[in-house]
Design a protein around this motif. Structure first.
Motif, PDB file in Angstrom:
ATOM      1  N   LYS A  87     -89.257 -13.847 -19.461  1.00  0.00           N
ATOM      2  CA  LYS A  87     -88.890 -14.155 -18.086  1.00  0.00           C
ATOM      3  C   LYS A  87     -89.216 -15.619 -17.801  1.00  0.00           C
ATOM      4  CE  LYS A  87     -89.802 -11.639 -14.565  1.00  0.00           C
ATOM      5  NZ  LYS A  87     -88.499 -12.050 -14.031  1.00  0.00           N
ATOM      6  N   GLY A  88     -88.607 -16.123 -16.730  1.00  0.00           N
ATOM      7  CA  GLY A  88     -88.991 -17.454 -16.271  1.00  0.00           C
ATOM      8  C   GLY A  88     -87.902 -18.506 -16.310  1.00  0.00           C
ATOM      9  N   ALA A  89     -86.661 -18.090 -16.595  1.00  0.00           N
ATOM     10  CA  ALA A  89     -85.579 -19.088 -16.578  1.00  0.00           C
ATOM     11  C   ALA A  89     -85.508 -19.758 -15.208  1.00  0.00           C
ATOM     12  CB  ALA A  89     -84.243 -18.448 -16.916  1.00  0.00           C
ATOM     13  N   GLY A  90     -85.848 -18.991 -14.171  1.00  0.00           N
ATOM     14  CA  GLY A  90     -85.812 -19.545 -12.815  1.00  0.00           C
ATOM     15  C   GLY A  90     -87.096 -20.276 -12.447  1.00  0.00           C
ATOM     16  N   GLY A  91     -88.065 -20.280 -13.350  1.00  0.00           N
ATOM     17  CA  GLY A  91     -89.293 -21.031 -13.121  1.00  0.00           C
ATOM     18  C   GLY A  91     -90.333 -20.310 -12.275  1.00  0.00           C
ATOM     19  N   ALA A  92     -90.112 -19.010 -12.000  1.00  0.00           N
ATOM     20  CA  ALA A  92     -91.023 -18.295 -11.095  1.00  0.00           C
ATOM     21  C   ALA A  92     -91.988 -17.376 -11.844  1.00  0.00           C
ATOM     22  CB  ALA A  92     -90.201 -17.486 -10.092  1.00  0.00           C
ATOM     23  N   LEU A  93     -92.168 -17.617 -13.137  1.00  0.00           N
ATOM     24  CA  LEU A  93     -92.864 -16.627 -13.971  1.00  0.00           C
ATOM     25  C   LEU A  93     -94.305 -16.342 -13.551  1.00  0.00           C
ATOM     26  CD1 LEU A  93     -94.687 -18.168 -16.644  1.00  0.00           C
ATOM     27  CD2 LEU A  93     -92.508 -19.313 -16.413  1.00  0.00           C
ATOM     28  N   LEU A  94     -95.019 -17.333 -13.041  1.00  0.00           N
ATOM     29  CA  LEU A  94     -96.427 -17.105 -12.698  1.00  0.00           C
ATOM     30  C   LEU A  94     -96.546 -16.097 -11.550  1.00  0.00           C
ATOM     31  CD1 LEU A  94     -99.460 -17.634 -12.826  1.00  0.00           C
ATOM     32  CD2 LEU A  94     -99.086 -19.680 -11.425  1.00  0.00           C
ATOM     33  N   ARG A  95     -95.827 -16.363 -10.468  1.00  0.00           N
ATOM     34  CA  ARG A  95     -95.906 -15.427  -9.329  1.00  0.00           C
ATOM     35  C   ARG A  95     -95.295 -14.082  -9.696  1.00  0.00           C
ATOM     36  NH1 ARG A  95     -95.128 -19.129  -3.852  1.00  0.00           N
ATOM     37  NH2 ARG A  95     -96.384 -20.872  -4.605  1.00  0.00           N
ATOM     38  N   GLU A  96     -94.215 -14.118 -10.489  1.00  0.00           N
ATOM     39  CA  GLU A  96     -93.593 -12.857 -10.921  1.00  0.00           C
ATOM     40  C   GLU A  96     -94.593 -12.016 -11.705  1.00  0.00           C
ATOM     41  OE1 GLU A  96     -88.950 -14.303 -11.461  1.00  0.00           O
ATOM     42  OE2 GLU A  96     -90.314 -14.450 -13.143  1.00  0.00           O
ATOM     43  N   LYS A  97     -95.371 -12.675 -12.570  1.00  0.00           N
ATOM     44  CA  LYS A  97     -96.309 -11.905 -13.400  1.00  0.00           C
ATOM     45  C   LYS A  97     -97.474 -11.380 -12.572  1.00  0.00           C
ATOM     46  CE  LYS A  97     -96.842 -12.879 -17.903  1.00  0.00           C
ATOM     47  NZ  LYS A  97     -97.387 -13.449 -19.175  1.00  0.00           N
ATOM     48  N   ILE A  98     -97.966 -12.180 -11.641  1.00  0.00           N
ATOM     49  CA  ILE A  98     -99.069 -11.713 -10.784  1.00  0.00           C
ATOM     50  C   ILE A  98     -98.635 -10.469 -10.003  1.00  0.00           C
ATOM     51  CG2 ILE A  98    -100.441 -12.287  -8.727  1.00  0.00           C
ATOM     52  CD1 ILE A  98    -100.504 -15.213  -9.793  1.00  0.00           C
ATOM     53  N   VAL A  99     -97.431 -10.518  -9.464  1.00  0.00           N
ATOM     54  CA  VAL A  99     -96.945  -9.393  -8.646  1.00  0.00           C
ATOM     55  C   VAL A  99     -96.643  -8.177  -9.536  1.00  0.00           C
ATOM     56  CG1 VAL A  99     -95.062  -8.624  -7.137  1.00  0.00           C
ATOM     57  CG2 VAL A  99     -96.113 -10.875  -6.780  1.00  0.00           C
ATOM     58  N   ALA A 100     -95.988  -8.414 -10.673  1.00  0.00           N
ATOM     59  CA  ALA A 100     -95.652  -7.283 -11.564  1.00  0.00           C
ATOM     60  C   ALA A 100     -96.926  -6.607 -12.084  1.00  0.00           C
ATOM     61  CB  ALA A 100     -94.805  -7.776 -12.737  1.00  0.00           C
ATOM     62  N   ALA A 101     -97.939  -7.422 -12.409  1.00  0.00           N
ATOM     63  CA  ALA A 101     -99.186  -6.862 -12.953  1.00  0.00           C
ATOM     64  C   ALA A 101     -99.931  -6.052 -11.907  1.00  0.00           C
ATOM     65  CB  ALA A 101    -100.070  -7.992 -13.482  1.00  0.00           C
ATOM     66  N   ALA A 102     -99.735  -6.395 -10.641  1.00  0.00           N
ATOM     67  CA  ALA A 102    -100.430  -5.682  -9.560  1.00  0.00           C
ATOM     68  C   ALA A 102     -99.695  -4.413  -9.147  1.00  0.00           C
ATOM     69  CB  ALA A 102    -100.579  -6.610  -8.355  1.00  0.00           C
ATOM     70  N   ALA A 103     -98.434  -4.285  -9.578  1.00  0.00           N
ATOM     71  CA  ALA A 103     -97.624  -3.163  -9.094  1.00  0.00           C
ATOM     72  C   ALA A 103     -97.935  -1.866  -9.846  1.00  0.00           C
ATOM     73  CB  ALA A 103     -96.135  -3.499  -9.264  1.00  0.00           C
ATOM     74  N   ASP A 104     -97.875  -0.764  -9.116  1.00  0.00           N
ATOM     75  CA  ASP A 104     -98.030   0.546  -9.764  1.00  0.00           C
ATOM     76  C   ASP A 104     -96.880   0.776 -10.743  1.00  0.00           C
ATOM     77  OD1 ASP A 104    -100.056   0.820  -7.960  1.00  0.00           O
ATOM     78  OD2 ASP A 104     -99.024   2.272  -6.672  1.00  0.00           O
ATOM     79  N   HIS A 105     -95.708   0.243 -10.408  1.00  0.00           N
ATOM     80  CA  HIS A 105     -94.495   0.542 -11.169  1.00  0.00           C
ATOM     81  C   HIS A 105     -93.638  -0.723 -11.224  1.00  0.00           C
ATOM     82  CE1 HIS A 105     -90.906   3.580 -11.635  1.00  0.00           C
ATOM     83  NE2 HIS A 105     -90.889   2.641 -12.554  1.00  0.00           N
ATOM     84  N   PHE A 106     -93.436  -1.251 -12.417  1.00  0.00           N
ATOM     85  CA  PHE A 106     -92.650  -2.480 -12.579  1.00  0.00           C
ATOM     86  C   PHE A 106     -91.283  -2.097 -13.153  1.00  0.00           C
ATOM     87  CE2 PHE A 106     -92.104  -6.506 -15.344  1.00  0.00           C
ATOM     88  CZ  PHE A 106     -91.328  -7.129 -14.362  1.00  0.00           C
ATOM     89  N   ILE A 107     -90.248  -2.412 -12.396  1.00  0.00           N
ATOM     90  CA  ILE A 107     -88.868  -2.062 -12.776  1.00  0.00           C
ATOM     91  C   ILE A 107     -88.108  -3.339 -13.100  1.00  0.00           C
ATOM     92  CG2 ILE A 107     -86.704  -1.032 -11.958  1.00  0.00           C
ATOM     93  CD1 ILE A 107     -88.383   0.671 -10.043  1.00  0.00           C
ATOM     94  N   VAL A 108     -87.451  -3.347 -14.244  1.00  0.00           N
ATOM     95  CA  VAL A 108     -86.657  -4.519 -14.655  1.00  0.00           C
ATOM     96  C   VAL A 108     -85.183  -4.180 -14.537  1.00  0.00           C
ATOM     97  CG1 VAL A 108     -86.159  -6.109 -16.540  1.00  0.00           C
ATOM     98  CG2 VAL A 108     -88.474  -5.254 -16.213  1.00  0.00           C
ATOM     99  N   ILE A 109     -84.438  -5.092 -13.923  1.00  0.00           N
ATOM    100  CA  ILE A 109     -83.002  -4.875 -13.745  1.00  0.00           C
ATOM    101  C   ILE A 109     -82.231  -6.029 -14.391  1.00  0.00           C
ATOM    102  CG2 ILE A 109     -83.184  -3.439 -11.677  1.00  0.00           C
ATOM    103  CD1 ILE A 109     -82.732  -5.887  -9.940  1.00  0.00           C
ATOM    104  N   GLY A 110     -81.072  -5.701 -14.936  1.00  0.00           N
ATOM    105  CA  GLY A 110     -80.255  -6.741 -15.560  1.00  0.00           C
ATOM    106  C   GLY A 110     -78.901  -6.184 -15.960  1.00  0.00           C
ATOM    107  N   ASP A 111     -78.093  -7.048 -16.560  1.00  0.00           N
ATOM    108  CA  ASP A 111     -76.812  -6.581 -17.098  1.00  0.00           C
ATOM    109  C   ASP A 111     -76.946  -6.443 -18.619  1.00  0.00           C
ATOM    110  OD1 ASP A 111     -76.625  -9.124 -18.172  1.00  0.00           O
ATOM    111  OD2 ASP A 111     -75.307  -9.873 -16.607  1.00  0.00           O
ATOM    112  N   ASP A 112     -75.821  -6.148 -19.273  1.00  0.00           N
ATOM    113  CA  ASP A 112     -75.943  -5.836 -20.702  1.00  0.00           C
ATOM    114  C   ASP A 112     -76.088  -7.065 -21.595  1.00  0.00           C
ATOM    115  OD1 ASP A 112     -73.434  -6.890 -20.725  1.00  0.00           O
ATOM    116  OD2 ASP A 112     -72.409  -5.091 -21.444  1.00  0.00           O
TER     117      ASP A 112
END
Ligand code: 5RP
Length: 234
Positions: free
Chosen positions: A96-121
């Motif tokens: 992750k991190g193409a958009g440059g937001a990886l630090l905050r994304e990881k802090i939030v994902a690590a704190a979440a009970d359930h981390f869901i990833v969405i994308g295309d094929d």
């Protein structure tokens, strides 16, 4: 198939995991943006949730979409976090991190009970690494840090070892993250041992965070033309 249709279908499927009263991590990037807009529609229909944005761009988008936000310093629990990814391997490990937001994304994902990833094929891959790995580093000493990252790529058996400073909107200046840091993109090409590379990167002074999200995602949703494929971690 339009990539946007697939991303929208993934985002719609993720909405089914959001329940009344939840605190929801709001990811960054184009797929997560669809999720934020759709969540805003549900809020207008009466759903009560609080959002935790993972970037200033997502904060603005969520405000425009009408998703009520909560300051992360006031959060005691994040029930679910929904975010995109650049690569997803068969074990649900991510780049992750193409958009440059990886630090905050990881802090939030690590704190979440359930981390869901969405994308295309375009996101699932057999092995991580074709997509350059974003690494957030301090501006101070970044050339020395880049050298240590180069060594870490070599020592952990990566096929490539090119480390480049991410340019900003004006090419002459570096990209600056929401946290005032810069991004080095590591063209590993193939990462045979993501856990070893993650550990090696964490040992480097100057590395704030890297874009390997390992053993974090519990659900991966890949949007398709007509629907979405939902996979749960066993
Ligand atoms: C931003 C991210 C994004 O989630 C990732 O780059 C995927 O973006 P998109 O949904 O636009 O393909 O990690 O830091």
């Amino acid at each position: 198939m339009s990539a946007d249709t697939a991303k929208i279908n993934a985002a719609m499927a993720a909405l089914d995991y959001v329940r009344e009263g939840m605190t929801v991590g709001l990811g960054s990037g184009s797929t997560a943006a669809h999720f934020v807009r759709l969540l805003g529609e549900r809020v207008r229909q009466g759903l009560v949730v609080l959002g935790v944005p993972t970037s200033e761009a997502t904060r603005s988008l969520a405000e425009a979409a009408g998703v009520p936000l909560v300051d992360i310093e006031r959060v005691t629990r994040i029930h679910v976090s929904v975010d995109g990814a650049d690569e997803i391997d068969p074990g649900f490990n991510l780049i992750k991190g193409a958009g440059g937001a990886l630090l905050r994304e990881k802090i939030v994902a690590a704190a979440a009970d359930h981390f869901i990833v969405i994308g295309d094929d375009t996101k699932p891959v057999p092995v991580l690494g074709a997509f350059p790995l974003p690494i957030e580093v301090t501006p101070f000493g970044f050339s020395l840090t880049a050298g240590r990252i180069f060594e870490a790529l070599r020592e952990t058996g990566c096929r490539g070892d090119d480390v480049t400073l991410r340019p900003g909107a004006e090419e002459a200046l570096p990209y600056i993250t929401d946290n005032g840091n810069i991004i080095l993109d590591a063209a590993a090409q193939m990462i045979p041992n993501p856990h070893a590379l993650a550990a090696a990167l964490k040992r480097i002074p100057g590395v704030v965070e890297h874009g390997l999200f390992l053993d974090m995602a519990r659900t991966v949703i890949i949007g398709r033309d007509e629907d979405a494929l939902i996979q749960e971690k066993e």
